[in-house]
Write a protein that holds these residues in place. Sequence first.
Motif, PDB file in Angstrom:
ATOM      1  N   GLU A  56       0.832  -1.201   0.000  1.00 42.74           N
ATOM      2  CA  GLU A  56       0.000   0.000   0.000  1.00 42.74           C
ATOM      3  C   GLU A  56       0.872   1.259   0.000  1.00 42.74           C
ATOM      4  OE1 GLU A  56      -4.224  -1.326   2.038  1.00 42.74           O
ATOM      5  OE2 GLU A  56      -2.760  -0.236   3.263  1.00 42.74           O
ATOM      6  N   ALA A  57       1.956   1.234   0.775  1.00 41.46           N
ATOM      7  CA  ALA A  57       2.843   2.398   0.848  1.00 41.46           C
ATOM      8  C   ALA A  57       3.519   2.654  -0.492  1.00 41.46           C
ATOM      9  CB  ALA A  57       3.886   2.196   1.946  1.00 41.46           C
ATOM     10  N   GLU A  58       3.975   1.598  -1.156  1.00 42.78           N
ATOM     11  CA  GLU A  58       4.629   1.790  -2.446  1.00 42.78           C
ATOM     12  C   GLU A  58       3.641   2.306  -3.488  1.00 42.78           C
ATOM     13  OE1 GLU A  58       7.906  -0.553  -4.807  1.00 42.78           O
ATOM     14  OE2 GLU A  58       5.962  -1.538  -5.128  1.00 42.78           O
ATOM     15  N   LEU A  59       2.434   1.755  -3.500  1.00 43.69           N
ATOM     16  CA  LEU A  59       1.431   2.247  -4.441  1.00 43.69           C
ATOM     17  C   LEU A  59       1.180   3.737  -4.226  1.00 43.69           C
ATOM     18  CD1 LEU A  59      -1.840   0.597  -5.588  1.00 43.69           C
ATOM     19  CD2 LEU A  59      -1.924   2.880  -4.602  1.00 43.69           C
ATOM     20  N   ARG A  60       1.046   4.163  -2.969  1.00 40.39           N
ATOM     21  CA  ARG A  60       0.834   5.594  -2.685  1.00 40.39           C
ATOM     22  C   ARG A  60       1.997   6.428  -3.196  1.00 40.39           C
ATOM     23  NH1 ARG A  60      -1.121   3.678   2.242  1.00 40.39           N
ATOM     24  NH2 ARG A  60       0.840   4.095   3.323  1.00 40.39           N
TER      25      ARG A  60
END
Length: 378
Positions: A103-107
Amino acid sequence: MTLPENASPLASRGSMRRIDWETFRRIAEDAATTLPIEQTSAWDAFDAAMDGREPWGRLVYETADGTPRALIALTRMDVRGFPYLWARHAPVWLGAEPTAAEEAELRELLVEGVRFHDPAIVFVRLHFTHPDPGLRELLQTMAYDHTVILDVDRADDEAFLASFKPRGRRDVRKALRNTELTYHDETDKAEEVFGELYQILLETGDRDGFHAAPEETYRTMLRTLGPDHCRLYVARRGGGEALAWSIDTVWGDGAGRYYAASTAEGRRGRAADALLYKEGCWLRERGVRTWDLMGAGSERTPELNGVGSFKGKFTPDGTVAIPGPWDVPVRPRVYGSLVSALTFKHRVHSGTARLRERLGSLRGGRDGADEATADGNE
């Protein structure tokens, strides 16, 4: 404004790139994933017909080896003159639930790409499972991170009714015994009847403490999504006066109870309960298997506890947790100024309301004294 076909220039382990609707749809089908309707081409038509919003683009987030991991369709919207993007009920993760790192990388990929290609955007609104310091509560819009989901893939109508909690079955059967109540699929005459139904929505909003959107919003939704993807169901007294209604969206084997309203009489007579049962039966006939009643109370949204209690009667499974929406700042300073402006606005409104309440109390006290004096003089 959309991202180009090539991968984001700031991709790390994974990457993000723009794709067209057909590729988006095919990736979801290959992963055996039913898209939320807000992530489909049908919703694009609704967005395009509404003032102040438009489809912005479709993206796929891929792992380092090029495997599709999540899909995102974004709508460009506006708050107080500042543009933002909203991926309603997305990212749509393919396969296993996402990790916090994914989720952090996608953001990170999305925010950097948006800054590069559409620098006017102030924030992006997406749905996430894992808490993170970079996530902010929504500006102005109520979020929900719990809902009630019904399995309507049953042998027949009686089996669907039998799947409810005892209290739900009792309330539905009580309403069905009232021969004055009738239930109708009024999708084909939505334009003709919605004026009457909108007044019920206003009544419901006054009772439950929410503000309805302009009437044209619902009419546009019904018209642009069309009968294949948007249904209107109504409970009436003797086929005349409307007592309860709902709008359901449909995509593939999934449906959502997007809007619903009822009069005080409709609530007392359980017309709303029986209508929910009837529409579930009708949706099953249209190939729906999973029906999201869309929103229930939680620690984050206790305002929805009442409506969640009503919806919870129709399944023994109770509410389920889902990824909730969060704001992700793209331009943190501008976003901070928006938060400050809205906080000040709410304080002013709250102070004005308290002043009006105080003045009303003073007037009421004076009037009461005058009445007591008159009675004494008599």
